[in-house]
Design a protein around this motif. Structure first.
Motif: not given
Ligand SMILES: [Mg+2]
Ligand SMILES: CC(C)(COP(=O)(O)OP(=O)(O)OC[C@H]1O[C@@H](n2cnc3c(N)ncnc32)[C@H](O)[C@@H]1OP(=O)(O)O)[C@@H](O)C(=O)NCCC(=O)NCCSC(=O)C[C@@](O)(CC(=O)O)C(=O)O
Length: 292
Positions: A28-29, A60, A123, A147, A150
């Motif tokens: 993901e990020d 993830r 999040e 999280a 976010d």
């Molecule tokens: Mg996040």
């Protein structure tokens, strides 16, 4: 639980040396949009490496409402992933959707049905408010994580753990209660300033006291301080053994409550002592006379 960016081939191949309880390959990020396909391929290959045979690795994937989710899931289930961390979970329906998709992919790739576990990352305000429904949405659920970055954005605030963590208090308590209702693990937020060990340990003391089982980490240098902070001290272990011994003696004479060093000991205190002893065993804590 240590995050490893899925696009970093070097880190994927060396991360096992650091001794995290779980490694978590990230699609993901920490992976730019340009690198999504490469990262997915790298993570698929890493999962199949003999290094990870029998080790429960977390991946993830990208969120359900992204164009990457379906391909991510197929790539990791086909490689035998143990735990899928789903980010941006806002409600129980998302977990039920993931559960169903996992069932289909397990059938397609010959995995034992129902064995791929889910870790939900909350999040947002919706995720926090729906935490109990999320945590209990599937028998595949192994944990719930908060999280902070976010979440803070969704709450119209900012997150800076070193400055103040009061803005996370409600969310932490909400996901902890959800985890305890569902009898699953509960993981705290990342600490982004990897050079600030003092601030990290301050935050760890808070989450340990609240009852978290662990923390998401971004750097191998955070593993040892976290493990040390979560391990009981030799004094705590020594006292736990004395509490259990006193409880055994009390039971022999038919008493439910006794005093040790002037303090009352009853069932929940005895149960806590047993938990301390179990934690000491898995942490390898030394007490007088050797490891107990
Ligand atoms: Mg996040
Ligand atoms: C933080 C920093 C830049 C620091 O760099 P530094 O350069 O200071 O690192 P150093 O300490 O010098 O590294 C020492 C040695 O360890 C190696 N090494 C370092 N990190 C390693 C690692 N992770 N895995 C394996 N190996 C590693 C390195 O190669 C070196 O090896 P060697 O040269 O051989 O000594 C770096 O660590 C890093 O990029 N971390 C991963 C970041 C990441 O994954 N972010 C996404 C997850 S958060 C998110 O998405 C927000 C969230 O969603 C959260 C939620 O969901 O909970 C929300 O909303 O809040």
């Amino acid at each position: 639980m240590l995050f490893v960016p899925g696009s970093n081939a070097a880190w994927l191949s060396t991360v096992q040396v650091y001794g995290a309880d779980y490694v978590m390959f990230d699609l993901e990020d920490s992976v730019s949009v340009r690198e999504k396909d490469t990262a997915r391929l790298l993570v698929h290959e890493a999962l199949k490496s003999p290094v990870w045979a029998g080790v429960p690795v977390v991946v993830r994937v990208n969120a359900i409402n992204t164009p990457f989710f379906r391909d991510d899931l197929e790539a990791v289930v086909s490689a035998g992933v143990a735990i899928v961390r789903l980010p941006m979970v806002t409600d129980a329906q998302m977990i039920r959707h993931l559960d169903a998709e996992l069932g289909v992919l397990e059938g397609k790739y010959g995995s034992v049905p129902g064995t791929t576990r889910i870790l939900a990352a909350v999040e947002s305000a919706s995720g926090v408010v729906n935490a109990v429904a999320i945590a209990t949405a599937s028998p595949r659920m192994m944990g719930i994580a908060l999280a902070a970055y976010d979440y803070a954005m969704d709450m119209h605030t900012t997150h800076d753990a070193a400055a103040d963590e009061s803005q996370l208090f409600f969310a932490r308590c909400a996901i902890l209660h959800a985890a305890r209702v569902a009898k699953i693990h509960c993981y705290d937020v990342i600490y982004a300033d990897v050079n600030d060990t003092e601030g990290f340990l301050r935050e760890v003391a808070v989450i340990k006291k609240l009852g978290f089982d662990g923390k998401s980490l971004v750097n191998p240098r955070q593993i040892e301080p976290l493990h040390n902070a979560f391990a009981p001290t030799p004094e705590e272990v020594e006292r736990a053994h004395r509490v259990v011994a006193a409880a055994v003696e009390a039971e022999k004479v038919g008493m439910g409550v006794v005093a040790l060093d002037g303090k009352m000991i009853d069932a929940p205190i005895i149960a806590a002592a047993h938990r301390t002893i179990r934690l000491a065993q898995v942490s390898g804590v030394q007490v007088a006379g050797g490891v107990r």
